[in-house]
Design an enzyme around this catalytic site. Structure first.
Site, PDB file in Angstrom:
ATOM      1  N   ASN A 129     -11.582  -8.618  -6.030  1.00  0.00           N
ATOM      2  CA  ASN A 129     -11.350  -7.900  -4.771  1.00  0.00           C
ATOM      3  C   ASN A 129     -11.486  -6.408  -5.061  1.00  0.00           C
ATOM      4  O   ASN A 129     -10.613  -5.816  -5.686  1.00  0.00           O
ATOM      5  CB  ASN A 129      -9.943  -8.226  -4.251  1.00  0.00           C
ATOM      6  CG  ASN A 129      -9.574  -7.373  -3.050  1.00  0.00           C
ATOM      7  OD1 ASN A 129     -10.430  -6.813  -2.384  1.00  0.00           O
ATOM      8  ND2 ASN A 129      -8.273  -7.277  -2.776  1.00  0.00           N
ATOM      9  N   LYS A 139     -11.452  -3.967  -3.004  1.00  0.00           N
ATOM     10  CA  LYS A 139     -10.722  -3.081  -2.075  1.00  0.00           C
ATOM     11  C   LYS A 139     -11.649  -1.946  -1.605  1.00  0.00           C
ATOM     12  O   LYS A 139     -12.831  -2.196  -1.392  1.00  0.00           O
ATOM     13  CB  LYS A 139      -9.447  -2.527  -2.732  1.00  0.00           C
ATOM     14  CG  LYS A 139      -8.638  -3.613  -3.436  1.00  0.00           C
ATOM     15  CD  LYS A 139      -7.291  -3.131  -3.867  1.00  0.00           C
ATOM     16  CE  LYS A 139      -6.648  -4.186  -4.746  1.00  0.00           C
ATOM     17  NZ  LYS A 139      -5.225  -4.058  -4.855  1.00  0.00           N
ATOM     18  N   GLY A 151      -1.514  -4.235  -8.388  1.00  0.00           N
ATOM     19  CA  GLY A 151      -1.871  -2.859  -8.745  1.00  0.00           C
ATOM     20  C   GLY A 151      -0.783  -2.121  -9.504  1.00  0.00           C
ATOM     21  O   GLY A 151      -0.850  -0.901  -9.656  1.00  0.00           O
ATOM     22  N   HIS A 166      -4.336 -10.127   3.056  1.00  0.00           N
ATOM     23  CA  HIS A 166      -4.003  -9.446   1.798  1.00  0.00           C
ATOM     24  C   HIS A 166      -2.773  -8.567   2.037  1.00  0.00           C
ATOM     25  O   HIS A 166      -2.586  -8.031   3.137  1.00  0.00           O
ATOM     26  CB  HIS A 166      -5.193  -8.599   1.337  1.00  0.00           C
ATOM     27  CG  HIS A 166      -5.011  -8.055  -0.042  1.00  0.00           C
ATOM     28  ND1 HIS A 166      -4.265  -6.918  -0.286  1.00  0.00           N
ATOM     29  CD2 HIS A 166      -5.434  -8.499  -1.247  1.00  0.00           C
ATOM     30  CE1 HIS A 166      -4.259  -6.685  -1.596  1.00  0.00           C
ATOM     31  NE2 HIS A 166      -4.954  -7.637  -2.199  1.00  0.00           N
ATOM     32  N   GLU A 212       0.061 -13.892  -4.171  1.00  0.00           N
ATOM     33  CA  GLU A 212       0.025 -12.531  -4.694  1.00  0.00           C
ATOM     34  C   GLU A 212       1.363 -11.838  -4.424  1.00  0.00           C
ATOM     35  O   GLU A 212       1.561 -11.263  -3.337  1.00  0.00           O
ATOM     36  CB  GLU A 212      -1.095 -11.739  -4.013  1.00  0.00           C
ATOM     37  CG  GLU A 212      -2.480 -12.279  -4.294  1.00  0.00           C
ATOM     38  CD  GLU A 212      -3.504 -11.159  -4.316  1.00  0.00           C
ATOM     39  OE1 GLU A 212      -4.246 -11.087  -5.292  1.00  0.00           O
ATOM     40  OE2 GLU A 212      -3.535 -10.352  -3.375  1.00  0.00           O
ATOM     41  N   GLU A 217      -2.086  -5.650   1.329  1.00  0.00           N
ATOM     42  CA  GLU A 217      -2.359  -4.291   1.819  1.00  0.00           C
ATOM     43  C   GLU A 217      -2.636  -4.305   3.321  1.00  0.00           C
ATOM     44  O   GLU A 217      -2.310  -3.366   4.030  1.00  0.00           O
ATOM     45  CB  GLU A 217      -3.514  -3.669   1.016  1.00  0.00           C
ATOM     46  CG  GLU A 217      -3.046  -3.310  -0.384  1.00  0.00           C
ATOM     47  CD  GLU A 217      -4.067  -3.496  -1.479  1.00  0.00           C
ATOM     48  OE1 GLU A 217      -5.273  -3.535  -1.187  1.00  0.00           O
ATOM     49  OE2 GLU A 217      -3.649  -3.612  -2.641  1.00  0.00           O
ATOM     50  N   SER A 274      -2.142  -7.891 -10.950  1.00  0.00           N
ATOM     51  CA  SER A 274      -2.299  -7.326 -12.301  1.00  0.00           C
ATOM     52  C   SER A 274      -2.851  -8.330 -13.310  1.00  0.00           C
ATOM     53  O   SER A 274      -2.456  -8.322 -14.482  1.00  0.00           O
ATOM     54  CB  SER A 274      -0.985  -6.714 -12.787  1.00  0.00           C
ATOM     55  OG  SER A 274      -0.588  -5.666 -11.917  1.00  0.00           O
TER      56      SER A 274
HETATM   57  C1  PEP Z   1      -5.591  -7.671  -5.402  1.00  0.00           C
HETATM   58  O1  PEP Z   1      -6.195  -6.710  -4.973  1.00  0.00           O
HETATM   59  O2  PEP Z   1      -5.571  -8.713  -4.733  1.00  0.00           O
HETATM   60  C2  PEP Z   1      -4.923  -7.566  -6.690  1.00  0.00           C
HETATM   61  C3  PEP Z   1      -4.293  -8.605  -7.144  1.00  0.00           C
HETATM   62  O3  PEP Z   1      -4.991  -6.354  -7.335  1.00  0.00           O
HETATM   63  P1  PEP Z   1      -4.656  -6.066  -8.900  1.00  0.00           P
HETATM   64  O4  PEP Z   1      -5.366  -7.127  -9.699  1.00  0.00           O
HETATM   65  O5  PEP Z   1      -5.196  -4.698  -9.155  1.00  0.00           O
HETATM   66  O6  PEP Z   1      -3.180  -6.177  -9.056  1.00  0.00           O
END
Ligand code: PEP
Length: 249
Positions: free
Chosen positions: A9, A11, A173, A95, A167, A97, A213
């Protein structure tokens, strides 16, 4: 047997030029040693470049969002049909975000999920608790609600095609990934909820990803979990070498 998915992803990163450069470097070294389904989710503006750059490969494209109408006065929105023209097969929905930064609620997320399924695209429906919710011991309640509302009215013969991404918001992040045990426990919970809403056989077909992460150093732990069928990866998918390492878990 569920085919694992490793999805990147991006973003709001990697414009069209960077996407073309990523893919030309990536393809030069890409060997799918683990036969996972490889999915990339660039921003909308990079999908055309990604379509061109992935032509003739097994890499599949995902959008990061979609709207549930086909066309009309919805400034700034994109429809499933537009995405299909760009070769998109997956759509990330809900998601964290979009939920917590852009204010999307379960009802909207459900409408999008239903539309994506009706258009024969594959939703990657994201669920996960915030830090205060985990600390308050209500992870199960939060995930249950997001999942039940997210899949509401999806017919039983279609639910097997959905992908769920667990998630935890506190892990996205932040560099603070959930333990493999936490990822497995919540993924099992998700499968059990789906078995309750539908049936066990159908729930066993659904692919559940862990995200938060994930990086080359920790992906193997998750891939060993019996209810985790892959990863949704943000930061570590942005550069070709990092994404290649992830695929070689
Ligand atoms: C994501 O954007 O869904 C995500 C899990 O980001 P990251 O791997 O950077 O934590």
């Amino acid at each position: 047997m569920r085919k694992p998915i490793i999805a990147g992803n991006w973003k709001m990163n990697n414009g069209p030029k960077e996407t073309a450069e990523f893919l030309s470097t990536f393809k030069a070294s890409y060997k799918n040693k683990n036969s996972a389904e490889v999915v990339l989710a660039p921003p909308f503006c990079s999908l055309a470049a990604a379509k061109e750059g992935t032509a003739g490969t097994e890499i599949r494209l995902s959008a990061q969002n979609v709207y549930y109408q086909d066309n009309g006065a919805y400034t700034g929105e994109i429809s499933c049909r537009m995405l299909k023209e760009l070769g998109v097969q997956y759509v990330i929905i809900g998601h964290s975000e979009r939920r917590h930064v852009l204010g999307e609620i379960n009802e909207l997320i459900n409408r999008k999920t239903l539309k994506v399924i009706a258009e024969d695209l594959i939703p990657i429906l994201c669920v996960g608790e915030k830090l205060d919710e985990r600390e308050a011991g209500i992870t199960e309640k939060v995930v249950n609600l997001q999942l039940e509302k997210g899949v509401q009215n999806i017919p039983a013969d279609k639910i097997g095609q959905i992908v769920i991404a667990y998630e935890p918001v506190w892990a996205i992040g932040t560099g603070k990934n959930a333990s493999a045990k936490d990822a497995e426990d919540v993924s099992k919970l998700i499968r059990d909820i789906l078995a309750g809403l539908y049936n066990r056989e159908t729930a066993d077909k659904v692919r559940i990803l862990y995200g938060g992460s994930v990086k080359p150093e920790n992906i193997t732990e998750y891939m060993k979990c019996s209810n985790v069928d892959g990863a949704l990866v943000g930061g570590a998918s942005l550069k070709p070498d990092g994404f290649l390492k992830l695929l070689n878990y």
